[in-house]
Design a protein around this motif. Sequence first.
Motif, mmCIF file in Angstrom:
data_model
loop_
_atom_site.group_PDB
_atom_site.id
_atom_site.type_symbol
_atom_site.label_atom_id
_atom_site.label_comp_id
_atom_site.label_asym_id
_atom_site.label_seq_id
_atom_site.Cartn_x
_atom_site.Cartn_y
_atom_site.Cartn_z
ATOM 1 N N LYS A 116 0.829 -1.210 0.000
ATOM 2 C CA LYS A 116 0.000 0.000 0.000
ATOM 3 C C LYS A 116 0.863 1.259 0.000
ATOM 4 C CE LYS A 116 -4.118 -1.811 2.302
ATOM 5 N NZ LYS A 116 -4.914 -1.811 3.545
ATOM 6 N N ASP A 147 2.522 1.587 -3.432
ATOM 7 C CA ASP A 147 1.526 2.020 -4.414
ATOM 8 C C ASP A 147 1.172 3.496 -4.250
ATOM 9 O OD1 ASP A 147 1.475 -0.523 -5.475
ATOM 10 O OD2 ASP A 147 -0.381 -1.121 -4.446
ATOM 11 N N ARG A 148 1.036 3.937 -3.000
ATOM 12 C CA ARG A 148 0.700 5.333 -2.744
ATOM 13 C C ARG A 148 1.824 6.256 -3.230
ATOM 14 N NH1 ARG A 148 1.185 9.132 1.016
ATOM 15 N NH2 ARG A 148 2.232 7.891 2.585
ATOM 16 N N GLU A 195 1.785 6.348 -6.994
ATOM 17 C CA GLU A 195 0.658 7.150 -7.479
ATOM 18 C C GLU A 195 0.998 8.643 -7.441
ATOM 19 O OE1 GLU A 195 -3.750 8.358 -5.850
ATOM 20 O OE2 GLU A 195 -3.095 6.284 -5.529
#
Length: 171
Positions: free
Chosen positions: A151, A154-155, A158
Motif C-alpha cells: 500500500k 503504491d501510494r 501514485e
Amino acid sequence: EMLSGRFADAFGTLYLGYSCLWYYQQNKNVQGIDAVFELAMENLLKENQTALVGLSSNFPIPGIGPIMKAICFPTGLPYTGANDKMTKAASDLITKPSGIRDLLSEGIFISKDPNDRARQLNDILADSCEADRITAAAKKAKRALTTDEQKLVDRVNEVVNKIVQVDVFDK
C-alpha cells in the motif's frame, strides 16, 4: 586578462572556503554537516590548486612561475578533489530526510496548495525513502511485500506518477 582571471579564481576559492568554515562553525551540531563540509572543502581546495598551478604555469615573467609553484606546492600537488564516496555520502544526506536537509531547506518557499508539485515532492519524500528501503529489504530477503508495504509503495508510485505528468495540448 587570463592571469587576472586565475588570480580571481584563486582568491574566490579562498573566500568560498572561508565562508564554508564560518557556516560549518555556526551549524556544527547539525546531523550530516560534516560530510557536506568535507565535500565542499575538498572541491574548493582542488579548484584553488588548479587556479594557482594555472597562474604559475602562465606567469609572464620568466623564472617567477616555477618559483611560485615551488613555494605554493613544495611537495607536489596534494589535492585531488572529492571522491565518489564523499559525493555519495553528501548526496544521500541532502536527498533524504536529515538534519542537513532541513538546514539547507530553511527559507525555501513551499506552497500550501496541495496540487503544487514542489509541495507534493516535499510531502512524499519521507514515504518515498521508506518505500525504497522496504522494497530493497524485501528484494534482499527474497520475499514479497506485505499488504501494508505494498500500500505504501503504491501510494508513493501514485503520487510520483501524478507529479511527473505534463500538460498535453491539442495541435
